[in-house]
Design a protein around this motif. Structure first.
Motif, PDB file in Angstrom:
ATOM      1  N   ALA A 164       0.834  -1.209   0.000  1.00 34.66           N
ATOM      2  CA  ALA A 164       0.000   0.000   0.000  1.00 34.66           C
ATOM      3  C   ALA A 164       0.867   1.256   0.000  1.00 34.66           C
ATOM      4  CB  ALA A 164      -0.925  -0.006   1.205  1.00 34.66           C
ATOM      5  N   ASP A 165       1.906   1.256   0.801  1.00 31.38           N
ATOM      6  CA  ASP A 165       2.802   2.425   0.851  1.00 31.38           C
ATOM      7  C   ASP A 165       3.494   2.637  -0.494  1.00 31.38           C
ATOM      8  OD1 ASP A 165       2.159   2.949   3.462  1.00 31.38           O
ATOM      9  OD2 ASP A 165       3.904   1.913   4.309  1.00 31.38           O
ATOM     10  N   LEU A 166       3.967   1.552  -1.092  1.00 31.64           N
ATOM     11  CA  LEU A 166       4.655   1.658  -2.377  1.00 31.64           C
ATOM     12  C   LEU A 166       3.702   2.173  -3.455  1.00 31.64           C
ATOM     13  CD1 LEU A 166       7.098   1.126  -4.225  1.00 31.64           C
ATOM     14  CD2 LEU A 166       6.264  -1.214  -4.504  1.00 31.64           C
ATOM     15  N   ILE A 167       2.509   1.607  -3.515  1.00 31.24           N
ATOM     16  CA  ILE A 167       1.541   2.012  -4.540  1.00 31.24           C
ATOM     17  C   ILE A 167       1.118   3.460  -4.353  1.00 31.24           C
ATOM     18  CG2 ILE A 167      -0.794   1.614  -5.436  1.00 31.24           C
ATOM     19  CD1 ILE A 167      -0.357  -1.363  -4.814  1.00 31.24           C
ATOM     20  N   LEU A 168       0.904   3.866  -3.099  1.00 33.37           N
ATOM     21  CA  LEU A 168       0.462   5.234  -2.837  1.00 33.37           C
ATOM     22  C   LEU A 168       1.476   6.257  -3.326  1.00 33.37           C
ATOM     23  CD1 LEU A 168      -1.777   6.969  -1.618  1.00 33.37           C
ATOM     24  CD2 LEU A 168      -0.600   6.813   0.586  1.00 33.37           C
ATOM     25  N   ASN A 169       2.743   5.884  -3.328  1.00 33.32           N
ATOM     26  CA  ASN A 169       3.796   6.795  -3.776  1.00 33.32           C
ATOM     27  C   ASN A 169       4.172   6.582  -5.242  1.00 33.32           C
ATOM     28  OD1 ASN A 169       4.762   8.399  -1.319  1.00 33.32           O
ATOM     29  ND2 ASN A 169       4.691   6.311  -0.513  1.00 33.32           N
ATOM     30  N   THR A 170       3.319   5.844  -5.967  1.00 32.57           N
ATOM     31  CA  THR A 170       3.548   5.593  -7.386  1.00 32.57           C
ATOM     32  C   THR A 170       2.893   6.686  -8.222  1.00 32.57           C
ATOM     33  OG1 THR A 170       3.685   3.197  -7.069  1.00 32.57           O
ATOM     34  CG2 THR A 170       3.111   3.959  -9.274  1.00 32.57           C
ATOM     35  N   GLU A 171       3.542   7.079  -9.279  1.00 33.49           N
ATOM     36  CA  GLU A 171       2.987   8.068 -10.207  1.00 33.49           C
ATOM     37  C   GLU A 171       1.586   7.680 -10.658  1.00 33.49           C
ATOM     38  OE1 GLU A 171       3.556   9.154 -14.913  1.00 33.49           O
ATOM     39  OE2 GLU A 171       5.341   8.519 -13.809  1.00 33.49           O
ATOM     40  N   GLY A 172       0.669   8.643 -10.592  1.00 27.69           N
ATOM     41  CA  GLY A 172      -0.675   8.433 -11.100  1.00 27.69           C
ATOM     42  C   GLY A 172      -1.675   7.839 -10.125  1.00 27.69           C
ATOM     43  N   VAL A 173      -1.221   7.460  -8.944  1.00 26.23           N
ATOM     44  CA  VAL A 173      -2.120   6.867  -7.947  1.00 26.23           C
ATOM     45  C   VAL A 173      -2.684   7.959  -7.048  1.00 26.23           C
ATOM     46  CG1 VAL A 173      -2.281   5.339  -5.943  1.00 26.23           C
ATOM     47  CG2 VAL A 173      -0.993   4.624  -7.976  1.00 26.23           C
ATOM     48  N   GLU A 174      -3.996   7.993  -6.930  1.00 27.55           N
ATOM     49  CA  GLU A 174      -4.651   8.996  -6.098  1.00 27.55           C
ATOM     50  C   GLU A 174      -4.983   8.487  -4.706  1.00 27.55           C
ATOM     51  OE1 GLU A 174      -8.762  11.479  -6.497  1.00 27.55           O
ATOM     52  OE2 GLU A 174      -7.069  11.992  -7.758  1.00 27.55           O
ATOM     53  N   GLU A 175      -5.402   7.219  -4.631  1.00 28.27           N
ATOM     54  CA  GLU A 175      -5.842   6.693  -3.340  1.00 28.27           C
ATOM     55  C   GLU A 175      -5.656   5.186  -3.302  1.00 28.27           C
ATOM     56  OE1 GLU A 175      -9.576   7.638  -0.424  1.00 28.27           O
ATOM     57  OE2 GLU A 175     -10.085   7.131  -2.487  1.00 28.27           O
ATOM     58  N   VAL A 176      -5.261   4.692  -2.131  1.00 27.55           N
ATOM     59  CA  VAL A 176      -5.139   3.250  -1.903  1.00 27.55           C
ATOM     60  C   VAL A 176      -5.881   2.917  -0.614  1.00 27.55           C
ATOM     61  CG1 VAL A 176      -3.577   1.304  -1.545  1.00 27.55           C
ATOM     62  CG2 VAL A 176      -2.847   3.219  -2.980  1.00 27.55           C
ATOM     63  N   LEU A 177      -6.789   1.955  -0.689  1.00 28.49           N
ATOM     64  CA  LEU A 177      -7.553   1.536   0.479  1.00 28.49           C
ATOM     65  C   LEU A 177      -7.299   0.065   0.749  1.00 28.49           C
ATOM     66  CD1 LEU A 177     -11.034   3.127  -0.348  1.00 28.49           C
ATOM     67  CD2 LEU A 177      -9.211   4.110   1.049  1.00 28.49           C
ATOM     68  N   ASP A 178      -7.082  -0.267   2.037  1.00 27.93           N
ATOM     69  CA  ASP A 178      -7.015  -1.687   2.348  1.00 27.93           C
ATOM     70  C   ASP A 178      -8.426  -2.264   2.322  1.00 27.93           C
ATOM     71  OD1 ASP A 178      -8.308  -1.228   4.836  1.00 27.93           O
ATOM     72  OD2 ASP A 178      -6.396  -1.010   5.888  1.00 27.93           O
ATOM     73  N   ARG A 179      -8.511  -3.562   2.433  1.00 27.25           N
ATOM     74  CA  ARG A 179      -9.789  -4.257   2.252  1.00 27.25           C
ATOM     75  C   ARG A 179     -10.880  -3.745   3.192  1.00 27.25           C
ATOM     76  NH1 ARG A 179     -11.291  -9.953   3.379  1.00 27.25           N
ATOM     77  NH2 ARG A 179     -12.426 -10.773   1.589  1.00 27.25           N
ATOM     78  N   ILE A 216     -13.424  -8.734  -3.435  1.00 28.44           N
ATOM     79  CA  ILE A 216     -12.490  -7.638  -3.692  1.00 28.44           C
ATOM     80  C   ILE A 216     -11.086  -8.086  -3.289  1.00 28.44           C
ATOM     81  CG2 ILE A 216     -14.310  -5.944  -3.251  1.00 28.44           C
ATOM     82  CD1 ILE A 216     -12.796  -5.163  -0.700  1.00 28.44           C
ATOM     83  N   GLY A 217     -10.079  -7.313  -3.694  1.00 25.72           N
ATOM     84  CA  GLY A 217      -8.700  -7.665  -3.407  1.00 25.72           C
ATOM     85  C   GLY A 217      -8.261  -7.208  -2.022  1.00 25.72           C
ATOM     86  N   ASP A 218      -6.978  -7.390  -1.752  1.00 21.26           N
ATOM     87  CA  ASP A 218      -6.408  -6.907  -0.499  1.00 21.26           C
ATOM     88  C   ASP A 218      -6.335  -5.384  -0.488  1.00 21.26           C
ATOM     89  OD1 ASP A 218      -5.680  -9.567   0.604  1.00 21.26           O
ATOM     90  OD2 ASP A 218      -4.362  -9.615  -1.144  1.00 21.26           O
ATOM     91  N   LEU A 219      -6.208  -4.799  -1.678  1.00 23.19           N
ATOM     92  CA  LEU A 219      -6.154  -3.347  -1.818  1.00 23.19           C
ATOM     93  C   LEU A 219      -7.063  -2.918  -2.968  1.00 23.19           C
ATOM     94  CD1 LEU A 219      -2.264  -2.866  -1.650  1.00 23.19           C
ATOM     95  CD2 LEU A 219      -3.884  -2.436   0.217  1.00 23.19           C
ATOM     96  N   LEU A 220      -7.663  -1.752  -2.814  1.00 20.27           N
ATOM     97  CA  LEU A 220      -8.413  -1.101  -3.896  1.00 20.27           C
ATOM     98  C   LEU A 220      -7.672   0.188  -4.226  1.00 20.27           C
ATOM     99  CD1 LEU A 220     -10.802  -0.562  -5.798  1.00 20.27           C
ATOM    100  CD2 LEU A 220     -12.083   0.281  -3.817  1.00 20.27           C
ATOM    101  N   VAL A 221      -7.280   0.333  -5.503  1.00 12.12           N
ATOM    102  CA  VAL A 221      -6.459   1.464  -5.929  1.00 12.12           C
ATOM    103  C   VAL A 221      -7.248   2.320  -6.918  1.00 12.12           C
ATOM    104  CG1 VAL A 221      -4.268   2.161  -6.982  1.00 12.12           C
ATOM    105  CG2 VAL A 221      -4.408   0.019  -5.680  1.00 12.12           C
TER     106      VAL A 221
END
Length: 379
Positions: free
Chosen positions: A276-291, A305-310
């Motif tokens: 989640a931390d890595l994805i949140l700091n990825t270009e183009g990602v606005e929001e990351v939610l855990d399950r 649903i998955g472990d994360l919703l991006v």
């Protein structure tokens, strides 16, 4: 004649498509009916989730449809969510049948005809029309065309004459919206054609006091200029995953399998926080939610649903891009928070309270046709 209800879902029709086109029939319905210019669709903003929400009146946590394409972690299967067995609550078609009312479902795509049809006495798509309708109005244009929607409305009018249904649900294809912006001439041509069809359809049932006509959309549409392959990005730090864009379905020409939101399934669920931390700091990602947060905030069903919703920024999409972590693209797609705005129009009947979400149209139909409560599952 008795009470009748028509629900039209204009696939992909963001409010701007109506605002920027010459649509006198739709404007007349708005003037004499009830209009929510910027209503809300259900998250994720994809076709299956919203059509099922519209015909059940409830959120995914109750009806069970959370995406167009489901990953079954226990079996490792990737499954198109097209079977009505996935729907866990009653639809307006089933409620109508229980009241001995006749209901009809008309869709542009086969996938929606399969998914939504339980309880409808008649259901067919423009992809697989019955012989009797072809004899009456001719063969439909190709599914990847603007003209197929006009054929579908023509089929609706023929069906009304032949079947005299109490409830009719019609959902179009968003091919034009995937290909053209609201201000483009092709979009205006498409909307003018749809407007004329809606005008003709409104006349088919006659008395406005006895007929309820509801028009909405399942999602909007946005230009997307950059694609992100989250699987590659996670694998670069040793995290194995499966990433499924919520927009993915059989109609790849529409969106190339690239959408504005995605579920991330991790091979090792102990990596949730790190991923989640890595994805949140990825270009183009606005929001990351855990399950847990995704379930709570967007009323999703826990087992699908998955472990994360991006969610992506407005011009970003997620999906498979061969040999790339990022790639410039030029498509129009949906699935993110930016495609949530939809028009909601109610004409005829008696609306007693304000509505803000497209799913609430089911409750208006239920009240108008005096349908019984939806309790009791989807049998």
């Amino acid at each position: 004649m008795g009470r009748k209800a028509i629900v039209v879902c204009l696939d992909g029709c963001a409010p701007e498509y109506i605002q920027k086109s010459d649509v006198p029939n739709i404007r007349n319905l708005c003037k004499h009916g009830y209009l929510v210019e910027n209503g809300h669709s259900i998250i994720p903003t994809v076709t299956n989730v919203n059509n099922v929400s519209i015909i059940t009146g409830v959120y995914p946590e109750e009806h069970g449809i959370t995406t167009n394409f489901h990953y079954d972690r226990s079996s490792g299967e990737e499954i198109y969510m097209e079977s009505p067995d996935f729907i866990m609550t009653k639809t307006i078609f089933q409620m109508a049948t229980k009241q001995k009312l006749k209901s009809v479902l008309l869709t542009s795509k086969d996938k929606l005809c399969a998914l939504l049809s339980r309880g409808a006495q008649l259901a067919f798509s423009a992809e697989s029309p019955p012989e009797w309708i072809v004899r009456k109005i001719g063969s439909p244009p190709h599914i990847y065309s603007i003209e197929v929607n006009a054929w579908l409305f023509k089929a609706a009018q023929a069906t009304i004459k032949e079947w005299n249904p109490d409830l009719l649900y019609l959902t179009t294809t968003d091919y034009a919206m995937h290909k053209h912006r609201p201000e483009d001439s092709e979009s205006k041509k498409s909307m003018q054609m749809i407007d004329q069809c809606i005008g003709n359809l409104a006349k088919s049932f006659g008395d406005a006091e006895e007929t309820l006509l509801c028009i909405t959309a399942d999602h909007g549409m946005s230009d997307k200029n950059r694609a992100v392959n989250l699987e590659v990005i996670l694998l670069e730090v040793g995290i194995k995953s499966k990433v499924l864009p919520t927009v993915k379905d059989r109609y790849m020409l529409h969106h190339s399998g690239l959408g504005g939101s995605a579920y991330v399934y991790l091979e090792d669920q102990e990596n949730v926080e790190k991923a989640a931390d890595l994805i949140l700091n990825t270009e183009g990602v606005e929001e990351v939610l855990d399950r847990g947060e995704a379930l709570k905030r967007y009323h999703l069903y826990y087992d699908r649903i998955g472990d994360l919703l991006v969610f992506g920024e407005k011009d970003y999409v997620f999906g498979y891009i061969k040999d790339h972590d990022f790639l410039d693209v030029h498509i129009r797609s949906h699935g993110s928070l930016y495609e949530q705005r939809v028009p909601i129009i109610v004409y005829g009947g008696s609306l007693k309270e304000n509505i803000t979400e497209n799913r609430e149209l089911a409750n208006i139909v239920i009240e108008h046709l005096f349908l019984k409560d939806r309790a009791g599952g989807n049998d």
